[in-house]
Design an enzyme around this catalytic site. Structure first.
Site, short mmCIF file in Angstrom:
data_model
loop_
_atom_site.label_atom_id
_atom_site.label_comp_id
_atom_site.label_asym_id
_atom_site.label_seq_id
_atom_site.Cartn_x
_atom_site.Cartn_y
_atom_site.Cartn_z
N ALA A 227 -2.44 4.20 2.85
CA ALA A 227 -3.50 4.01 1.85
C ALA A 227 -4.33 2.76 2.11
O ALA A 227 -5.20 2.41 1.31
CB ALA A 227 -2.90 3.96 0.44
N SER B 203 0.84 -1.20 0.00
CA SER B 203 0.00 0.00 0.00
C SER B 203 0.87 1.24 0.00
O SER B 203 1.96 1.24 0.57
CB SER B 203 -0.90 0.02 1.24
OG SER B 203 -0.14 0.30 2.40
N ASP B 204 0.41 2.29 -0.63
CA ASP B 204 1.04 3.59 -0.42
C ASP B 204 0.90 3.88 1.07
O ASP B 204 0.07 3.30 1.76
CB ASP B 204 0.39 4.68 -1.29
CG ASP B 204 1.35 5.83 -1.56
OD1 ASP B 204 2.30 6.02 -0.77
OD2 ASP B 204 1.15 6.56 -2.55
N TRP B 205 1.74 4.79 1.58
CA TRP B 205 1.81 5.02 3.02
C TRP B 205 0.46 5.58 3.54
O TRP B 205 0.02 6.63 3.10
CB TRP B 205 2.98 5.95 3.32
CG TRP B 205 4.29 5.24 3.51
CD1 TRP B 205 5.18 5.46 4.52
CD2 TRP B 205 4.87 4.19 2.71
NE1 TRP B 205 6.26 4.61 4.39
CE2 TRP B 205 6.10 3.82 3.31
CE3 TRP B 205 4.48 3.49 1.56
CZ2 TRP B 205 6.93 2.81 2.81
CZ3 TRP B 205 5.30 2.49 1.05
CH2 TRP B 205 6.51 2.17 1.67
#
Ligand SMILES: *[C@@H]1O[C@H](CO)[C@@H](O)[C@H](O)[C@H]1NC(C)=O
Ligand SMILES: *[C@@H]1O[C@H](CO)[C@@H](O)[C@H](O)[C@H]1NC(C)=O
Ligand SMILES: *[C@@H]1O[C@H](CO)[C@@H](O)[C@H](O)[C@H]1NC(C)=O
Ligand SMILES: *[C@@H]1O[C@H](CO)[C@@H](O)[C@H](O)[C@H]1NC(C)=O
Ligand SMILES: *[C@@H]1O[C@H](CO)[C@@H](O)[C@H](O)[C@H]1NC(C)=O
Ligand SMILES: *[C@@H]1O[C@H](CO)[C@@H](O)[C@H](O)[C@H]1NC(C)=O
Ligand SMILES: *[C@@H]1O[C@H](CO)[C@@H](O)[C@H](O)[C@H]1NC(C)=O
Ligand SMILES: *[C@@H]1O[C@H](CO)[C@@H](O)[C@H](O)[C@H]1NC(C)=O
Ligand SMILES: *[C@@H]1O[C@H](CO)[C@@H](O)[C@H](O)[C@H]1NC(C)=O
Length: 796
Positions: A278, A274-276
């Site tokens: 997200a 995941s993006d940070w």
């Protein structure tokens, strides 16, 4: 954290090998590690590894944590099995939050070179710096955003809005970086086209969900997914799912994207991270195909990191497995996917330790001096490893190769026989007041790279003014400068005497993560700066440092004799532009996007709502389908100022009027049979060459130079559904040619290049009828044309 840090600091620094690669890269064929990745063998090793783990260890391998390492992303070690964990770092144009590293040219600069070899060399050199810093995962390259919106704050991190050019660029970068054994994380998946409301926002009273990109199936395949398919085919170790929602479901919990597209259709065998922040659910995300949550467990440092940020994996995932909501099989699969790239790239063998300065610089960068913690870490140590090697030479070369010459009246450039040079603009100077983040960044100082997580700390950068002063000495020329744009905008030029032979005006557009740009014009009174200068200076040369698309209302001013778009060139910015101005190197870049006459020509503004009552109210309907950038200008018959693919140099080129078309396969079936098993990159037949097209390019000028021959394809009109672009880029080749010399260029078209995504059959299909191909030097400078059908008939 302190313990971890002390431990790491005591490890001996690695010996460095900064040598350039000199590997020959052509169409991704000649790389080793990356074309021969043995995913089956790696998976077997990962399965054997997982078999030895207990549930807590498994969950720890799929949950990040600031408590287990010094990087912006950490996966903790499993000491008893000699697994040291993962250190992840941004990306994508060098090592972010580190010292003694290089600022490489941004993605958009690399794309503007249209040079596969340089794209590969850049990727290789970036990968080398990550590896020598002991970072396992480079958070990059980026191909999302692509640039649906010209004002998108992160467009410069990627390779532009054309899927073919972006696809070639990202594949070359993945090949180059991973050749070092570094894992790439291709991002941000997917349709992450604006920064405004990119994430969920939480206030005391309510939650507003992130923007939803509502994209139809065909557009997704032919536009936004295309470069990701290239990255997967090139062997990218991981994919980062993005902040936004797609069709109202968050990217990181979207089974259609993560399971169906990435795994089943494209055969992706690495992990999705995941993006940070997200991740928004435990069971939903894990079962949809998210393999790793980042950043995971937070720690409290002073009052800086939010210890209470929600975390969905970790303990929650452990419970979900215990409760049967996430199966053990799925958890095992997550871990297998996390570890497969580790084995496939050989990170289990002699990978460097993490650089001792990692946490000190992270702390300084994220929290800023003079916080006590950052100072403490900094004082306790610590010189990091200098991993720059001889990369400055490559950066300087790419800077020139990614500079696009847009106008050059009467061969103003290269500069000759100068006695007096004037330099204007805040973008010419050294950075005065550091990096700040209002919409237009800092005032005085050139832009080497954009802001946000893609920024690299400047170590030893060379500004345009410094390099021009140095270069002018050789000619015995005088240099005068005004770098205060307010003064120039007020028409105060009193310090300039005598009258300059040339006025070099440096303009900038700052762009950064978490904010979209507000203006198509360059920043800091740019238009007034140019018109005030050109009102008295007959030989005004404008150089832009920009994230991408701008309007240039001064382009036709008669005293503006030359324009150079130099993008974000990295730390050798000054030397690269001096090389170009004096002709030590010719500018050889071509636009990887379209420059419009007015911003209205572009359409598709960023969605920016005020007073949204509906928490799910942020919606962005991609109703234009594939018609972004030049495809829109073609479809609406709008004349741009400078078109996609355009770029001049210091010589001229001609192209033979004849295109030769050769079929490489007789009567290919419209749709290939389903494969026995899915391969990495999807159906193997999609990557087979069906047609070869040949043309020739002649250097008709008097200097050696580099041409970019481009091939555009138009689908048979009756064979494809509505919404098909007038033409699409399907080939390019950068070639070096001596004056008077002629060189052949061949373009090979793959099955996918000639297919459209059939939404009814859910497959790539070859249309029936006559294709048209046109070759030339830009999307609107087309010199040769041919028609063919896939049953072997050709026609000029
Ligand atoms: C590929 O590997 C072979 C042997 O492992 C080596 O001789 C060759 O130089 C490598 N080629 C490239 C392009 O790295
Ligand atoms: C999104 O919705 C469109 C329109 O219904 C559909 O064509 C497309 O396949 C959907 N995409 C995803 C990833 O759900
Ligand atoms: C887990 O599954 C149980 C039984 O099906 C269900 O009652 C519960 O709501 C689920 N929990 C989550 C977090 O999905
Ligand atoms: C900083 O270092 C000093 C000396 O080692 C120590 O006493 C102090 O507790 C540290 N402060 C913080 C906030 O870590
Ligand atoms: C370019 O050259 C032509 C012909 O010599 C001349 O008329 C014109 O003024 C020149 N333009 C500029 C901008 O110097
Ligand atoms: C630029 O000049 C203006 C007008 O004299 C002045 O107010 C401003 O402080 C100057 N800016 C810088 C960065 O020196
Ligand atoms: C969006 O709107 C806000 C508030 O009106 C404004 O501050 C911001 O600059 C806008 N963003 C863009 C990209 O236009
Ligand atoms: C161009 O520069 C000359 C002086 O060198 C000036 O007289 C002329 O007005 C300028 N042209 C424009 C359009 O500003
Ligand atoms: C090949 O296809 C074209 C276009 O569909 C058609 O006009 C032509 O007759 C076909 N030729 C053969 C030999 O089938």
């Amino acid at each position: 954290m302190r313990q971890t840090f002390a431990l790491l600091a005591s490890l001996a620094a690695m010996a460095l090998c900064g040598a350039n690669s000199h590997r020959h890269y052509s169409r991704g064929i000649n790389t080793n590690r990356t074309t021969n990745l043995d995913w089956d063998a790696a998976r077997s090793k990962a399965i054997a590894f997982v078999a030895q783990l207990n549930n807590l260890e498994k969950v720890n391998l799929v949950t990040g944590g600031f408590d287990v390492g010094p990087c912006i992303g950490n996966i903790g070690p499993v000491e008893r099995l000699s697994f040291k964990g993962y250190c992840m770092s941004d990306g994508p144009a060098g090592v972010n939050r580190a010292d003694l590293v290089s600022i490489f040219p941004s993605g958009i600069t690399a794309a503007a070179t249209w040079d596969r070899q340089l794209m590969y060399d850049r990727g290789f050199a970036i990968g080398e710096e990550f590896k020598e810093k002991g970072i396992h995962v480079m958070l990059g390259p980026s191909t999302g955003p692509m640039g649906r919106h010209p004002l998108g704050g992160r467009n410069w991190e990627g390779f532009g809005p054309d899927p073919y050019l972006s696809g070639v660029s990202i594949a070359a970068t993945v090949h180059g970086a991973q050749e070092n054994g570094v894992q790439t994380c291709s991002k941000h998946f997917i349709a992450n086209e604006q920064e405004t409301q990119r994430s969920q926002t939480v206030s005391d009273r309510d939650v507003t969900e992130a923007i939803s990109s509502n994209v139809d199936d065909r557009t997704l395949h032919e536009l936004y997914l295309w470069p990701f398919a290239e990255a997967i085919k090139a062997g990218t170790a991981s994919i980062m799912c993005s902040y936004n929602r797609i069709n109202s479901t968050y990217a990181c919990e979207n089974p259609e994207l993560l399971e169906q597209l990435l795994r089943k259709e494209l055969g992706f065998r690495g992990y999705v991270v995941s993006d940070w922040f997200a991740t928004h659910s435990t069971v939903g995300s894990a079962n949809a195909g998210l393999d790793v949550e980042m950043p995971g467990r937070m720690i409290k440092i002073g009052n800086l990191l939010p210890a209470n940020a929600p975390i969905y994996f970790g303990e929650n995932l452990l419970q979900a497995v215990a409760g049967g909501n996430v199966s053990m099989e799925r958890l095992d699969e997550m871990v297998i996917r996390v570890l497969s790239p580790y084995f496939v790239l050989g990170q289990d063998k002699n990978y460097p330790s993490i650089d001792p300065s990692a946490f000190a610089v992270l702390a300084a960068h994220e929290f800023g001096f003079p916080t006590i913690e950052a100072l403490n870490y900094s004082l306790n140590d610590v010189w990091g490893r200098d991993v720059r090697g001889n990369h400055a030479g490559l950066i300087r070369k790419i800077g020139a190769a990614g500079t696009v010459l847009l106008k050059n009246v009467n061969d103003t450039l290269p500069l000759k026989a100068l006695k007096n040079i004037a330099v204007f603009g805040n973008d010419a100077a050294d950075i005065l007041d550091g990096q700040s983040n209002p919409p237009t960044g800092y005032d005085v100082g050139t832009v080497y790279i954009g802001g946000g997580s893609g920024r690299i700390r400047p170590e030893d950068p060379v500004s345009p003014l410094a390099a021009i002063k140095e270069r002018a000495k050789k000619d015995g020329a005088r240099v005068k400068a005004i770098t205060n744009n307010t003064l120039i905008a007020n028409g105060i030029f009193t310090t300039i005497y005598p009258l300059p032979d040339v006025c070099l005006v440096f303009l900038k557009t700052y762009a950064a993560e978490s904010q979209d740009r507000n203006s198509f014009e360059l920043d800091h009174h740019s238009s007034t700066v140019v018109s005030n200068t050109a009102s008295w200076c007959r030989n005004t040369v404008v150089i832009t440092h920009s994230s991408g698309v701008n309007i240039m209302p001064w382009a036709y001013h008669p005293n503006v004799t030359a324009i150079l778009a130099a993008h974000y060139p990295g730390e050798q910015s000054g030397n690269a532009i001096a090389d170009v101005l004096w002709g030590d190197r010719a500018p050889s870049g071509h636009l990887p996007y379209t420059i419009p006459v007015t911003e209205a020509d572009y359409g598709l503004p960023i969605v920016n709502l005020t007073n949204v009552a509906d928490p799910k109210g942020w919606q962005s309907d991609f109703t234009e389908g594939q018609l972004i950038d030049y495809r829109r200008f073609d479809a609406r018959n709008i004349t741009p100022l400078y078109e996609f693919g355009f770029g001049l140099t210091y010589t001229t080129f001609g192209m033979g009027a004849k295109l030769t078309v050769r079929a490489l396969m007789d009567n290919p079936r419209a749709v290939p049979d389903p494969p026995q098993s899915i391969s990495v990159g999807g159906h193997p037949e999609l990557w087979e060459n069906l047609v070869e097209i040949e043309t020739s390019v002649t250097n008709t000028g008097s200097r050696a130079g580099e041409a970019v021959a481009q091939l555009y394809l138009s689908f048979p009109k009756s064979g494809v559904p509505e919404g098909t672009p007038v033409k699409v880029l399907r080939g390019f080749e950068k070639i070096s040619i001596k004056p008077g010399e002629t060189k052949k260029v061949t373009f090979k078209l793959k099955r996918r290049d000639l297919s459209f995504w059939d939404v009814v059959k859910s497959t790539w299909a070859l249309p029936v009828g006559d294709f048209t191909v046109k070759a030339g030097f830009s999307s609107r400078d087309l010199r040769a044309e041919a028609r063919f059908a896939l049953n072997g008939s050709t026609d000029i």
